[in-house]
Structures are given as C-alpha cells and as structure tokens.
Design an enzyme around this catalytic site. Structure first.
Site, PDB file in Angstrom:
ATOM      1  N   CYS A  55       0.991  -1.227  -0.177  1.00  0.00           N
ATOM      2  CA  CYS A  55       0.117  -0.155  -0.001  1.00  0.00           C
ATOM      3  C   CYS A  55       0.770   1.290   0.024  1.00  0.00           C
ATOM      4  O   CYS A  55       1.436   1.518   0.934  1.00  0.00           O
ATOM      5  CB  CYS A  55      -0.985  -0.024   1.130  1.00  0.00           C
ATOM      6  SG  CYS A  55      -1.691   1.511   1.648  1.00  0.00           S
ATOM      7  N   CYS A  58       0.075   3.895   2.754  1.00  0.00           N
ATOM      8  CA  CYS A  58       0.692   3.155   3.928  1.00  0.00           C
ATOM      9  C   CYS A  58       2.044   3.633   4.311  1.00  0.00           C
ATOM     10  O   CYS A  58       2.477   4.245   5.267  1.00  0.00           O
ATOM     11  CB  CYS A  58       0.204   1.886   4.194  1.00  0.00           C
ATOM     12  SG  CYS A  58      -1.356   1.385   4.109  1.00  0.00           S
TER      13      CYS A  58
END
Length: 130
Positions: A55, A58
């Site tokens: 991600c 993230c």
C-alpha cells in the site's frame, strides 16, 4: 512530491525500526490479543495502524506515524499488517488502507481512513488527554 516517491522507493521500515520509534508490531493474533486485553485495562489511548506492505499511502504515512509515536509517548502505537492478520482487520471492520483506529479501554473513539496525517494528529491530541 519527492518525499512521497522516495518513501515508496525505500520500502517499508523493518519491525525493529518501528519498535525503536515506540510502535509495537504484531505477527500473530494470539500475541495481539494478549496485548489488546492488557491495554483494555488502562485509560491510555491506543492508535492502531492497519496497513499493508503493498500500500503506497501506508508507506507514505509511515514516517509521520513514527514521528507521532516518538512525540506522544503517552499513547500506545500498534501496527497491524492486514495480510498477516486478516482476522484482526476483520474484527475491526477495516475496509481500506491505511486505517487508523483510536481506542480507549478497548472501544473505538475515532477512525481515520486514508493518508490524512493532520487529521490523525488532531484526533490523537484530542483523545490522549481525555
């Protein structure tokens, strides 16, 4: 923008780097549950960072979360990889990454979905002293 791309290129910090910042990383549901049950007994704010290694947002948030963990050492920071512990992510109804849950006594008091570091920090400041 450059920092965004460099953070993606550098990849995710190791668990030991995160733990040095005051972020606990769990790789088993059993260990997480032990920690969570202990934490429910305290009035301390817990911030759970639900993330995934693949991600981009993230990874973008990781340096900010590390800074917050160092700054707010009266707050418990936890990182859960949703691919490693899908049962924990499911239990907290996590549907997107990153998702940050703020808990007190085991109950959700706030939720931030997405790479919104300013919003996350404001909510941490709001709940850490309450």
């Amino acid at each position: 923008m450059g920092s965004f791309f460099s953070s993606i290129a550098e990849g995710e910090a190791s668990a030991s780097e995160l733990e040095a910042s005051g972020i606990k990383v769990f790789h088993s549901s059993e260990r997480w549950l032990l920690h969570f049950n202990e934490f429910k007994q305290s009035n301390q704010l817990m911030v759970i960072d639900f993330a995934a290694s693949w991600c981009g947002p993230c990874r973008f948030m990781e340096p900010a979360v590390k800074t917050m963990a160092s700054t707010y050492n009266d707050v418990g920071f936890v990182k859960i990889d949703v691919d490693e512990l899908p049962d924990v992510a499911q239990e907290f109804k996590v549907q997107a990454m990153p998702t940050f849950l703020l808990l007190k006594k085991g109950k959700e008091v706030e939720r931030v979905v997405g790479a919104k570091k300013d919003e996350l920090e404001k909510k941490i400041q709001k709940h850490r002293a309450v």
